[in-house]
Design a protein around this motif. Structure first.
Motif, PDB file in Angstrom:
ATOM      1  N   SER A 100       0.811  -1.215   0.024  1.00  0.00           N
ATOM      2  CA  SER A 100      -0.154  -0.091   0.002  1.00  0.00           C
ATOM      3  C   SER A 100       0.819   1.149  -0.145  1.00  0.00           C
ATOM      4  N   ASP A 101       0.536   2.124  -0.722  1.00  0.00           N
ATOM      5  CA  ASP A 101       1.114   3.599  -0.842  1.00  0.00           C
ATOM      6  C   ASP A 101       0.279   4.531  -0.258  1.00  0.00           C
ATOM      7  N   PRO A 102       0.731   5.084   0.938  1.00  0.00           N
ATOM      8  CA  PRO A 102      -0.043   5.793   1.959  1.00  0.00           C
ATOM      9  C   PRO A 102      -0.281   7.118   1.069  1.00  0.00           C
ATOM     10  N   ALA A 103       0.428   7.614  -0.105  1.00  0.00           N
ATOM     11  CA  ALA A 103       0.271   8.730  -0.780  1.00  0.00           C
ATOM     12  C   ALA A 103      -0.880   8.768  -1.738  1.00  0.00           C
ATOM     13  N   GLN A 104      -1.432   7.336  -1.921  1.00  0.00           N
ATOM     14  CA  GLN A 104      -2.419   7.367  -3.064  1.00  0.00           C
ATOM     15  C   GLN A 104      -3.922   7.584  -2.540  1.00  0.00           C
ATOM     16  N   GLU A 105      -4.503   8.390  -3.211  1.00  0.00           N
ATOM     17  CA  GLU A 105      -5.869   9.143  -2.672  1.00  0.00           C
ATOM     18  C   GLU A 105      -6.756   9.151  -3.649  1.00  0.00           C
ATOM     19  N   PRO A 106      -7.927   8.363  -3.503  1.00  0.00           N
ATOM     20  CA  PRO A 106      -8.099   7.562  -2.348  1.00  0.00           C
ATOM     21  C   PRO A 106      -7.718   6.205  -2.643  1.00  0.00           C
ATOM     22  N   SER A 107      -7.416   5.706  -1.531  1.00  0.00           N
ATOM     23  CA  SER A 107      -6.583   4.168  -1.369  1.00  0.00           C
ATOM     24  C   SER A 107      -7.631   3.210  -1.991  1.00  0.00           C
ATOM     25  N   PRO A 108      -6.616   2.149  -2.639  1.00  0.00           N
ATOM     26  CA  PRO A 108      -7.402   1.104  -3.198  1.00  0.00           C
ATOM     27  C   PRO A 108      -8.611   0.352  -2.390  1.00  0.00           C
ATOM     28  N   GLU A 109      -8.165   0.289  -0.879  1.00  0.00           N
ATOM     29  CA  GLU A 109      -9.256  -0.198  -0.285  1.00  0.00           C
ATOM     30  C   GLU A 109     -10.391   0.461  -0.195  1.00  0.00           C
ATOM     31  N   GLU A 110     -10.204   1.915  -0.227  1.00  0.00           N
ATOM     32  CA  GLU A 110     -11.490   2.749  -0.359  1.00  0.00           C
ATOM     33  C   GLU A 110     -12.460   2.509  -1.672  1.00  0.00           C
ATOM     34  N   LEU A 111     -11.575   2.359  -2.323  1.00  0.00           N
ATOM     35  CA  LEU A 111     -12.311   2.204  -3.826  1.00  0.00           C
ATOM     36  C   LEU A 111     -12.997   0.845  -4.110  1.00  0.00           C
ATOM     37  N   ALA A 112     -12.400   0.027  -3.236  1.00  0.00           N
ATOM     38  CA  ALA A 112     -13.179  -1.499  -3.199  1.00  0.00           C
ATOM     39  C   ALA A 112     -14.294  -1.365  -2.618  1.00  0.00           C
ATOM     40  N   LEU A 113     -14.084  -0.619  -1.338  1.00  0.00           N
ATOM     41  CA  LEU A 113     -15.447  -0.257  -0.296  1.00  0.00           C
ATOM     42  C   LEU A 113     -16.608   0.142  -1.185  1.00  0.00           C
ATOM     43  N   ARG A 114     -16.147   1.288  -1.842  1.00  0.00           N
ATOM     44  CA  ARG A 114     -17.145   2.060  -2.803  1.00  0.00           C
ATOM     45  C   ARG A 114     -17.858   1.344  -3.786  1.00  0.00           C
ATOM     46  N   LEU A 115     -17.104   0.410  -4.212  1.00  0.00           N
ATOM     47  CA  LEU A 115     -17.639  -0.552  -5.338  1.00  0.00           C
ATOM     48  C   LEU A 115     -18.489  -1.625  -4.532  1.00  0.00           C
ATOM     49  N   GLN A 116     -18.207  -1.832  -3.375  1.00  0.00           N
ATOM     50  CA  GLN A 116     -19.227  -2.812  -2.358  1.00  0.00           C
ATOM     51  C   GLN A 116     -20.321  -1.936  -2.130  1.00  0.00           C
ATOM     52  N   LEU A 117     -20.219  -0.909  -1.721  1.00  0.00           N
ATOM     53  CA  LEU A 117     -21.549  -0.049  -1.313  1.00  0.00           C
ATOM     54  C   LEU A 117     -22.295   0.145  -2.449  1.00  0.00           C
ATOM     55  N   ARG A 118     -21.757   0.438  -3.534  1.00  0.00           N
ATOM     56  CA  ARG A 118     -22.563   0.676  -4.932  1.00  0.00           C
ATOM     57  C   ARG A 118     -23.428  -0.576  -5.337  1.00  0.00           C
ATOM     58  N   LEU A 119     -22.532  -1.781  -5.246  1.00  0.00           N
ATOM     59  CA  LEU A 119     -23.368  -3.191  -5.533  1.00  0.00           C
ATOM     60  C   LEU A 119     -24.377  -3.124  -4.359  1.00  0.00           C
ATOM     61  N   GLN A 120     -24.316  -3.106  -3.198  1.00  0.00           N
ATOM     62  CA  GLN A 120     -25.212  -3.225  -2.113  1.00  0.00           C
ATOM     63  C   GLN A 120     -26.310  -2.304  -2.494  1.00  0.00           C
ATOM     64  N   ARG A 121     -26.028  -1.011  -2.846  1.00  0.00           N
ATOM     65  CA  ARG A 121     -27.617  -0.034  -3.068  1.00  0.00           C
ATOM     66  C   ARG A 121     -28.105  -0.454  -4.225  1.00  0.00           C
ATOM     67  N   LEU A 122     -27.598  -0.977  -5.319  1.00  0.00           N
ATOM     68  CA  LEU A 122     -28.017  -1.547  -6.573  1.00  0.00           C
ATOM     69  C   LEU A 122     -29.127  -2.688  -6.113  1.00  0.00           C
ATOM     70  N   ASP A 123     -28.492  -3.592  -5.194  1.00  0.00           N
ATOM     71  CA  ASP A 123     -28.836  -4.772  -5.051  1.00  0.00           C
ATOM     72  C   ASP A 123     -30.335  -4.508  -4.236  1.00  0.00           C
ATOM     73  N   ALA A 124     -30.151  -3.513  -3.316  1.00  0.00           N
ATOM     74  CA  ALA A 124     -31.054  -3.083  -2.570  1.00  0.00           C
ATOM     75  C   ALA A 124     -32.453  -2.400  -3.416  1.00  0.00           C
ATOM     76  N   MET A 125     -32.147  -1.592  -4.351  1.00  0.00           N
ATOM     77  CA  MET A 125     -33.255  -1.393  -5.126  1.00  0.00           C
ATOM     78  C   MET A 125     -33.957  -2.181  -5.988  1.00  0.00           C
ATOM     79  N   ARG A 126     -32.941  -3.250  -6.687  1.00  0.00           N
ATOM     80  CA  ARG A 126     -33.418  -4.374  -7.220  1.00  0.00           C
ATOM     81  C   ARG A 126     -34.711  -5.344  -6.555  1.00  0.00           C
ATOM     82  N   GLU A 127     -33.898  -5.464  -5.424  1.00  0.00           N
ATOM     83  CA  GLU A 127     -35.138  -6.264  -4.340  1.00  0.00           C
ATOM     84  C   GLU A 127     -36.080  -5.359  -4.043  1.00  0.00           C
TER      85      GLU A 127
END
Lengths: 204, 261, 204
Positions: B99-126
């Protein structure tokens, strides 16, 4: 078996009406000297256990057949036009997160809202433009209509299936908000008693 | 919930479970998805029900495999699927690197954002599925079939919905402004514009200058070509009316202009 | 207050029917193992003294409002009438481009505007004359009214969606429009230049 006069009158007006009626619309027929709130609730109780029921949808009242008798009444011709999957998702987003703009719908679905999707929902009478968002570009925002509530058998927005769970889980919040919430949870779990000032620097 | 699932016209009846053979994956119709996020959601749901605990690197790999296979079969993929693939490949490599602390946003945050988007789309689909499964007016419950009606009077109460109004305006505008559409599709630098620009810019400096310096700066290639053509014609026109002189050293050499004294 | 199942079913079928039903027609919904004659008479007794009653006319059954309540249902004496297409288009042009004169509306629509069309919109209370244009002939110019905004649920003219939004919502679909244009040309070819004033609001 006879009903009191004011309930008879209310019953007749609601039966004759060709659209669901607000209390104000009913009062225009029955006059103001009736406690409509009480009368509606009495009449509703009257019809409990009948094959017809009196229901309220977004502040409008109407008689309809009881849902458990659907199998008797369903005819081939009565199947409503099937909505595309895009239209269903778009409708859900508008209903659960209203008012929303097209761009906001697109952000959630990750695809452009196709021409005709909003059109179909407006033509069905389920959504309507509800002003504009006061942000650059002033996009039109959409909301659901009373006809939406009648069609889907919802007394109000609170009746939307799963609404409170979705809200509690933060699934109706924007992603940025959810992200912040998760981060602060994680920080508390990892370092429950670090000095607050130090934490401030980290989660920027 | 069962009813909801039934009513849901999800085109993807075969969820691509991770250990499914590739050949089976390939039978899935790419047209069944509403864009890359939708495809990702199906892949993710096959992995786990809780979208926040899925493995992002595994999900990324599944998506990339899927795209790879679709390409191998020469299926035509919309550009946004490929854009997503490129982004996911980038995300995956960032996640695997130290991990490169200078990278903003961090890859972990990008991954989490993707998960949150999927979660939201899933909720609306449901939510959409649950809406469609409700007791619907005209399908499951019915209004009075022949209401007697409440209005009997004579004076007309004019009705018109906002939808009627807006579609009427759209109709009028589209009916009366067809020419506008064509113009906006092919931008053209008109002769009038070129004459105006050239006569303004040529000024009084009696030097020979390359006609090309009078061309407006344009990024659109078609537009630039039209500007070239109209500026040349404008130069001929101004020469004809005696406002400037033209010179050229040889065929395809630069065209030189200078104002007439 | 609950009814037995067969009466509930009978009640729902009769309520949802769009014409009075013979016993045979009812039996097609409820099956043959019900004594319909008895059921109909039971249900009729149920509704005695209500604002709705179950009646038989020439062997066909239907619900209707009790005759003694007829005066209640006739209170309001206005009937909803749909605006003609010409009127809706004219209204839309005034809303978007006000204040406009009749000649300007005609120029935008590309068709003549009958005087009756403007009269209808004024009668509806949605437009009003808003002075005169200071050009030769000093034509009257029109603008929309506060009643227009409240009818359409708009806060102001700024709430009207712009052209790009109409296009995105599929309301500027060229194919439909081309077809419609052909149709209206055909119509106009059939009835060329009848006296516009006589045609009134119905120039569809």
């Amino acid at each position: 078996m006879s009903l009191p006069d004011h309930l008879r009158a209310l019953e007749a007006v609601l039966f004759a009406a060709d659209t669901p009626m607000t209390r104000e619309a009913i009062a225009a027929y029955l006059g103001d000297d009736i406690d409509l709130r009480a009368a509606l609730s009495d009449l509703q109780a009257q019809y409990a256990g009948h094959g017809i029921e009196l229901v309220e949808r977004a502040g409008r009242w109407h008689f309809q057949t009881a849902p458990d008798l659907a199998h008797l009444l369903r005819r081939e011709s009565s199947e409503p036009r099937k909505l595309s999957r895009a239209a269903v998702e778009t409708l859900a987003i508008i209903a659960y997160q209203q008012p929303v703009s097209r761009a906001e719908i697109e952000a959630i679905r990750g695809v452009q809202v196709a021409k005709g999707t909003l059109d179909v929902l407006m033509e069905a009478g389920w959504i309507k433009p509800a002003g504009r968002r006061e942000v650059p570009g002033r996009p039109v925002i959409y909301a659901v209509t009373p006809a939406f509530f009648s069609h889907f058998g919802l007394a109000s927005r609170r009746d939307l299936p799963g609404l409170s769970e979705l809200r509690a889980a933060g699934l109706l919040d924007p992603i940025d908000l959810a992200l912040e919430a998760l981060e602060s949870q994680a920080l508390e779990a990892v370092a429950p008693d670090t000095d607050m000032d130090n934490r401030g620097g980290d989660d920027d | 919930m069962d009813a909801a699932e039934d009513d849901w016209d999800a085109p993807v009846t075969v969820a691509p479970i991770p250990d499914l053979a590739r050949e089976e994956l390939l039978t899935i119709d790419i047209d069944g998805w509403e864009g890359p996020l939708d495809l990702l959601l199906d892949l993710a749901r096959a992995q786990k029900v809780d979208l926040l605990s899925i493995s992002i690197t595994e999900l990324v790999q599944q998506y990339l495999d899927f795209i790879e296979n679709a390409r191998a079969l020469r299926l035509e993929l919309a550009a946004d699927y490929l854009v997503m693939a490129a982004w996911l490949a980038y995300l995956k490599s960032s996640l695997l690197l130290p991990s490169d602390p200078a990278q903003e946003p961090s890859p972990e945050e990008l991954a989490l954002r993707l998960q949150l988007r999927l979660q939201r789309l899933d909720a609306m689909r449901e939510a959409g599925a649950r809406l469609m499964a409700r007791d619907r007016l005209g399908r499951d419950v019915f209004l009075c079939g022949a209401p007697e009606g409440l209005h009997v009077g004579k004076s007309a109460e004019w009705t018109c919905t906002l939808f009627d109004l807006l579609s009427a305006y759209g109709r009028v505008k589209a009916r009366t402004a067809p020419v506008l559409h064509q113009v906006s599709r092919r931008p053209v630098w008109s002769l009038e514009q070129a004459v105006a620009r050239l006569s303004l810019m040529i000024g009084d400096v009696p030097d020979w200058r390359d006609l090309a310096v009078f061309l407006p700066q344009m990024s659109d290639a078609d537009y630039a070509r039209s500007a070239l053509a109209s500026t040349f014609t404008a130069a001929l026109e101004l020469a004809r009316t005696g406002r400037l002189e033209l010179a050229q050293d040889g065929a395809f050499a630069p065209i030189l202009v200078r104002p007439m004294p």
